[in-house]
Design an enzyme around this catalytic site. Structure first.
Site, PDB file in Angstrom:
ATOM      1  N   LYS A 136     -36.504 -14.641   8.914  1.00 56.27           N
ATOM      2  CA  LYS A 136     -35.342 -15.343   9.448  1.00 56.27           C
ATOM      3  C   LYS A 136     -34.480 -14.362  10.245  1.00 56.27           C
ATOM      4  O   LYS A 136     -33.741 -13.562   9.694  1.00 56.27           O
ATOM      5  CB  LYS A 136     -34.480 -15.956   8.337  1.00 56.27           C
TER       6      LYS A 136
ATOM      7  N   GLU B 215     -30.516  -3.232   2.940  1.00 56.57           N
ATOM      8  CA  GLU B 215     -29.965  -2.184   3.801  1.00 56.57           C
ATOM      9  C   GLU B 215     -28.631  -2.719   4.283  1.00 56.57           C
ATOM     10  O   GLU B 215     -28.576  -3.675   5.054  1.00 56.57           O
ATOM     11  CB  GLU B 215     -30.923  -1.898   4.954  1.00 56.57           C
TER      12      GLU B 215
ATOM     13  N   CYS C 121     -25.242   0.229  11.468  1.00 56.47           N
ATOM     14  CA  CYS C 121     -24.955   0.383  10.036  1.00 56.47           C
ATOM     15  C   CYS C 121     -24.583   1.820   9.704  1.00 56.47           C
ATOM     16  O   CYS C 121     -23.764   2.074   8.832  1.00 56.47           O
ATOM     17  CB  CYS C 121     -26.143  -0.071   9.201  1.00 56.47           C
TER      18      CYS C 121
ATOM     19  N   GLU D 172     -15.922  -1.551   6.666  1.00 56.09           N
ATOM     20  CA  GLU D 172     -16.828  -1.473   7.810  1.00 56.09           C
ATOM     21  C   GLU D 172     -16.330  -2.386   8.921  1.00 56.09           C
ATOM     22  O   GLU D 172     -16.138  -3.581   8.701  1.00 56.09           O
ATOM     23  CB  GLU D 172     -18.241  -1.888   7.393  1.00 56.09           C
TER      24      GLU D 172
HETATM   25  P1  NAI Z   1     -24.352 -11.160   7.613  1.00 54.55           P
HETATM   26  O1  NAI Z   1     -24.667 -10.177   6.545  1.00 54.55           O
HETATM   27  O2  NAI Z   1     -23.641 -12.411   7.230  1.00 54.55           O
HETATM   28  O3  NAI Z   1     -25.707 -11.590   8.371  1.00 54.55           O
HETATM   29  C1  NAI Z   1     -26.914 -10.870   8.370  1.00 54.55           C
HETATM   30  C2  NAI Z   1     -28.088 -11.822   8.146  1.00 54.55           C
HETATM   31  O4  NAI Z   1     -27.954 -12.441   6.866  1.00 54.55           O
HETATM   32  C3  NAI Z   1     -28.168 -12.981   9.148  1.00 54.55           C
HETATM   33  O5  NAI Z   1     -29.521 -13.274   9.389  1.00 54.55           O
HETATM   34  C4  NAI Z   1     -27.514 -14.120   8.393  1.00 54.55           C
HETATM   35  O6  NAI Z   1     -27.908 -15.397   8.838  1.00 54.55           O
HETATM   36  C5  NAI Z   1     -27.990 -13.863   6.989  1.00 54.55           C
HETATM   37  N1  NAI Z   1     -27.152 -14.427   5.934  1.00 54.55           N
HETATM   38  C6  NAI Z   1     -25.812 -14.641   5.947  1.00 54.55           C
HETATM   39  N2  NAI Z   1     -25.402 -15.192   4.795  1.00 54.55           N
HETATM   40  C7  NAI Z   1     -26.499 -15.326   4.008  1.00 54.55           C
HETATM   41  C8  NAI Z   1     -26.729 -15.823   2.685  1.00 54.55           C
HETATM   42  N3  NAI Z   1     -25.732 -16.285   1.934  1.00 54.55           N
HETATM   43  N4  NAI Z   1     -27.992 -15.799   2.197  1.00 54.55           N
HETATM   44  C9  NAI Z   1     -29.001 -15.304   2.924  1.00 54.55           C
HETATM   45  N5  NAI Z   1     -28.854 -14.838   4.188  1.00 54.55           N
HETATM   46  C10 NAI Z   1     -27.609 -14.840   4.721  1.00 54.55           C
HETATM   47  O7  NAI Z   1     -23.534 -10.385   8.736  1.00 54.55           O
HETATM   48  P2  NAI Z   1     -22.591 -11.024   9.876  1.00 54.55           P
HETATM   49  O8  NAI Z   1     -21.762 -12.132   9.290  1.00 54.55           O
HETATM   50  O9  NAI Z   1     -23.406 -11.327  11.049  1.00 54.55           O
HETATM   51  O10 NAI Z   1     -21.643  -9.793  10.209  1.00 54.55           O
HETATM   52  C11 NAI Z   1     -20.500  -9.515   9.406  1.00 54.55           C
HETATM   53  C12 NAI Z   1     -20.403  -8.044   9.109  1.00 54.55           C
HETATM   54  O11 NAI Z   1     -21.556  -7.613   8.398  1.00 54.55           O
HETATM   55  C13 NAI Z   1     -20.371  -7.136  10.307  1.00 54.55           C
HETATM   56  O12 NAI Z   1     -19.096  -7.025  10.855  1.00 54.55           O
HETATM   57  C14 NAI Z   1     -20.834  -5.844   9.702  1.00 54.55           C
HETATM   58  O13 NAI Z   1     -19.778  -5.197   9.058  1.00 54.55           O
HETATM   59  C15 NAI Z   1     -21.844  -6.264   8.689  1.00 54.55           C
HETATM   60  N6  NAI Z   1     -23.224  -6.147   9.199  1.00 54.55           N
HETATM   61  C16 NAI Z   1     -23.936  -5.045   8.852  1.00 54.55           C
HETATM   62  C17 NAI Z   1     -25.200  -4.849   9.365  1.00 54.55           C
HETATM   63  C18 NAI Z   1     -25.994  -3.649   9.017  1.00 54.55           C
HETATM   64  O14 NAI Z   1     -26.925  -3.298   9.721  1.00 54.55           O
HETATM   65  N7  NAI Z   1     -25.705  -2.969   7.932  1.00 54.55           N
HETATM   66  C19 NAI Z   1     -25.798  -5.791  10.305  1.00 54.55           C
HETATM   67  C20 NAI Z   1     -24.988  -6.962  10.571  1.00 54.55           C
HETATM   68  C21 NAI Z   1     -23.744  -7.091  10.039  1.00 54.55           C
END
Ligand code: NAI
Ligand code: MG
Length: 493
Positions: free
Chosen positions: A182, A257, A291, A389
């Site tokens: 996904k 991660e 990240c 972050e």
């Molecule tokens: P997110 O963690 O919500 O999204 C990442 C992935 O997880 C997407 O594919 C999303 O659809 C999925 N996801 C979201 N909620 C879920 C759930 N309850 N169960 C399963 N999958 C789920 O990140 P988002 O909202 O795009 O960004 C918010 C913050 O997250 C960013 O500002 C940043 O701080 C952090 N982030 C960190 C990343 C990293 O590489 N460590 C990458 C993306 C975001």
């Protein structure tokens, strides 16, 4: 197969059981180009019924059919073919990745090149996953067999869309798993392009399924599904915790991660030019949507004022521009949501610290989610901008007295993904390396990521490791086999 990737109306379908299929509800969602704020594509939205269909296809492919009979050599060949296809289509993939994520094309080309490298690496590793003979009693032979963990759910973010997908797909294929990928709802397109080449690469139907949708309605049901054995996730720490809680019900294996607030530490004796560049590059690469971003810049007091000034001067020369402009060093951030989120931290930062450069929206753009590279200084490590972050082009500069002070501040964070230390004194540099609680530590550099070396976090930055041989371990189970060699083994009656 390629003809069917989109409907007549141009909506991207989902890839399930080796075919492009329609979703069950008929709903789709828009995919944006962050530089223009315009819709660049529409993609079918998967809900729990589509998740179930994809998981069942993966389950069938794991339990029967051609996949379990494929040899490690077969899996290697598939990975090599995918790598070759990615290399051949690099310009197109990089263009879509740049337009959709906002990152500069030069960086997108680097990402896609790395995707090919990942498939090549795990193609090589697929034939090098040996078991073991365990040293047990003379009357038995005990073996450890390495077996695929089963059906894996792969949930990835939008900052390195295809690259983060490849970090999971490639080792999972090498291990012999089947999977449901996904992608992030913001950036689904390059993974769909890849799926269109699966058949040509020799992947049997159902081995890799790709569905798109939102976190709550598509990611969460994938995590809950009882036929899924393992979840591999990259994204926010908040969602990582929710996944861990939810996965407990079915005791899935989970690797995560997550976020970071990584310290980039500069001692007075470090090479000056390289340090100023390293501080900026560490935090502003990929618009800061990384990240491992070096978002806490720790500078020894002796050079602190001069360092802040030099950083601010140089930050003004960083060229912001549209993703397809080869001169652009930073593009827009990925989405309206992320833009608003970063803007809210800029407002918070202005109440917590001083601004050395940037701090808002660059004047030259009337559209697009552009944010100036922003440097806050005189930041206290307890400030929100130093603890949370931000995931955007925002640096916080923090002064330190001496080595002990630097280590204390660096480790004073719930995160532990990455860190860097800059010094010409190797005794000190290595002492600091040993004291830092982080999964990746660089010396006199920040951000190089090697396909062959482990990547992952300490503390709240994650669980497990990706890349290198560590990456494939996370998709394997170990089966102990005891073979009795004694013809009268029991001797009890
Ligand atoms: P997110 O963690 O919500 O999204 C990442 C992935 O997880 C997407 O594919 C999303 O659809 C999925 N996801 C979201 N909620 C879920 C759930 N309850 N169960 C399963 N999958 C789920 O990140 P988002 O909202 O795009 O960004 C918010 C913050 O997250 C960013 O500002 C940043 O701080 C952090 N982030 C960190 C990343 C990293 O590489 N460590 C990458 C993306 C975001
Ligand atoms: Mg989210």
């Amino acid at each position: 197969m390629s003809g069917n990737i989109r409907t007549a109306a141009g909506v991207y379908r989902q890839f399930i059981d080796g075919e492009w299929v329609d979703n069950q509800t008929g709903t789709s969602f828009p995919v944006y180009e962050p530089a223009t704020e315009e819709v660049m594509a529409r993609v079918m939205e998967a809900d729990s019924a589509d998740v179930d269909r994809a998981v069942r296809a993966a389950r069938r492919a794991f339990d029967s059919g051609p996949w379990p009979l494929k040899t490690p050599q077969d899996r290697a060949q598939i990975l090599f073919k995918l790598a070759a296809k990615v290399r051949a289509e690099l310009p197109k993939l990089a263009e879509i990745e740049a337009l959709n994520s906002g990152k500069p094309i030069v960086e997108a080309e680097g990402d896609i090149g790395a995707v090919a490298e990942i498939f090549e690496y795990y193609g090589g590793l697929a034939t090098k996953i040996p078991g073991m003979v365990n040293p047990v009693s003379a009357n038995a032979l005990s073996l450890s067999l390495r077996e695929p963990v089963g059906v894996a759910g792969l949930i990835v973010p939008w900052n390195y869309p295809l690259l983060m997908a490849s970090w999971k797909l490639a080792p999972a294929i090498a291990a012999g798993c089947t999977m449901v990928l996904k992608p992030a709802e913001q950036t689904p397109l390059t993974a769909l392009m890849l799926a269109d080449w699966f058949e040509e690469a020799g992947l049997p139907p159902g081995v890799v399924n790709v569905i798109n949708g939102y976190g709550e309605s598509c990611g969460a049901p994938l995590v809950e599904h009882p036929m899924v054995d393992k979840i591999a996730f990259t994204g926010s720490t908040e969602v990582g915790k929710a996944i861990t809680r939810s996965a407990a019900d079915t005791l899935k294996r989970v690797t995560l991660e997550l976020g970071g607030k990584s310290p980039n530490i500069f001692f007075a004796d470090a090479d000056w030019e390289a340090s100023v560049d390293g501080a900026l590059f560490g935090v502003f690469i990929n618009q800061g949507e990384v990240c491992s971003a070096g978002s806490r810049i720790l500078v020894e007091k002796k050079i602190y004022s001069r360092f802040v000034e030099a950083m601010a001067e140089k930050a003004k020369t960083i060229k912001l521009g549209p993703p397809m402009d080869r001169a652009s060093k930073m593009g827009p951030v990925v989405s309206k949501d992320q833009y608003d989120r970063v803007q809210s931290y800029l407002a918070i930062g202005k109440t917590e610290a001083k601004v050395a450069s940037g701090g808002g929206r660059p004047k030259e753009f009337d559209k697009g989610y552009y944010i100036e590279p922003t440097i806050f200084y005189d930041v206290d490590n307890s400030a929100r901008i130093a603890r949370e972050e931000i995931f955007g082009p925002v640096a916080t500069v923090i002064a330190f007295e001496d080595e002990g002070d630097a280590i204390r501040i660096a480790n004073d964070t719930p995160y532990g993904l990455a860190a860097a230390v800059w010094s010409r004194d190797i005794y000190r540099a290595f002492r600091v390396v040993k004291s830092l609680r982080a999964g990746i530590v660089w010396v006199n550099h920040m951000q190089p990521t090697c396909t062959e070396a482990p990547w992952g976090g300490y503390k709240q930055s994650g669980v497990g490791r990706e890349l290198g041989p560590w990456g494939v371990e996370e998709y394997l189970e170990t089966k102990q086999v005891y073979i009795n060699l004694d013809e009268k083994p029991i001797g009890w009656y």
